[in-house]
Design a protein around this motif. Structure first.
Motif, mmCIF file in Angstrom:
data_model
loop_
_atom_site.group_PDB
_atom_site.id
_atom_site.type_symbol
_atom_site.label_atom_id
_atom_site.label_comp_id
_atom_site.label_asym_id
_atom_site.label_seq_id
_atom_site.Cartn_x
_atom_site.Cartn_y
_atom_site.Cartn_z
ATOM 1 N N VAL A 69 0.822 -1.205 0.000
ATOM 2 C CA VAL A 69 0.000 0.000 0.000
ATOM 3 C C VAL A 69 0.860 1.261 0.000
ATOM 4 O O VAL A 69 0.530 2.252 -0.636
ATOM 5 C CB VAL A 69 -0.959 -0.010 1.210
ATOM 6 N N HIS A 70 1.971 1.227 0.705
ATOM 7 C CA HIS A 70 2.836 2.411 0.794
ATOM 8 C C HIS A 70 3.602 2.589 -0.524
ATOM 9 O O HIS A 70 4.144 1.636 -1.068
ATOM 10 C CB HIS A 70 3.824 2.246 1.950
ATOM 11 N N PRO A 71 3.656 3.828 -1.051
ATOM 12 C CA PRO A 71 4.292 4.032 -2.362
ATOM 13 C C PRO A 71 5.816 3.859 -2.350
ATOM 14 O O PRO A 71 6.401 3.515 -3.380
ATOM 15 C CB PRO A 71 3.924 5.474 -2.720
ATOM 16 N N ASN A 72 6.477 4.086 -1.207
ATOM 17 C CA ASN A 72 7.933 3.992 -1.180
ATOM 18 C C ASN A 72 8.419 3.626 0.226
ATOM 19 O O ASN A 72 9.024 4.448 0.906
ATOM 20 C CB ASN A 72 8.553 5.326 -1.636
ATOM 21 N N PRO A 73 8.181 2.390 0.649
ATOM 22 C CA PRO A 73 8.577 2.030 2.015
ATOM 23 C C PRO A 73 10.099 1.982 2.157
ATOM 24 O O PRO A 73 10.777 1.325 1.386
ATOM 25 C CB PRO A 73 7.954 0.651 2.217
ATOM 26 N N GLN A 74 10.619 2.713 3.133
ATOM 27 C CA GLN A 74 12.057 2.729 3.396
ATOM 28 C C GLN A 74 12.367 2.089 4.757
ATOM 29 O O GLN A 74 13.276 1.295 4.869
ATOM 30 C CB GLN A 74 12.576 4.179 3.370
ATOM 31 N N HIS A 75 11.611 2.483 5.762
ATOM 32 C CA HIS A 75 11.796 1.951 7.115
ATOM 33 C C HIS A 75 10.434 1.483 7.597
ATOM 34 O O HIS A 75 9.463 2.213 7.516
ATOM 35 C CB HIS A 75 12.323 3.046 8.060
ATOM 36 N N VAL A 76 10.371 0.251 8.088
ATOM 37 C CA VAL A 76 9.089 -0.341 8.468
ATOM 38 C C VAL A 76 9.200 -0.914 9.872
ATOM 39 O O VAL A 76 10.181 -1.588 10.208
ATOM 40 C CB VAL A 76 8.688 -1.450 7.485
#
Length: 83
Positions: free
Chosen positions: A72-79
């Motif tokens: 869903v997130h367009p650009n996940p970097q840190h999760v």
């Protein structure tokens, strides 16, 4: 001892798992929770007498919880997923 799950969701069958140690059993006004150490399934959590998750199958649940927010997130970097 043994943990035995008999549930109306699964008529005509039951699940029994040998418990090596009871780690926690408690109740709130909403539900009964149990955490057990088992030889075959590792640590196992139950709610209202129904098995919810075990160390043996937890990867399937973590994978499902992680994929939805990641897609869903367009650009996940840190999760950070807190269960």
């Amino acid at each position: 001892g043994w943990f035995v799950e008999v549930n109306d969701q699964w008529p005509g069958q039951a699940m029994a798992i040998k418990v090596d140690e009871v780690l926690f059993e408690g109740s709130s006004e909403y539900q009964k929770c149990g955490v057990y150490k088992t030889a075959k399934y590792g640590t196992m959590m139950t709610l209202d007498g129904v098995i919810q998750s075990t160390e043996r199958d937890e990867h399937a649940y973590h994978e499902m919880m992680a994929h939805i927010p990641m897609f869903v997130h367009p650009n996940p970097q840190h999760v950070c997923i807190i269960v």
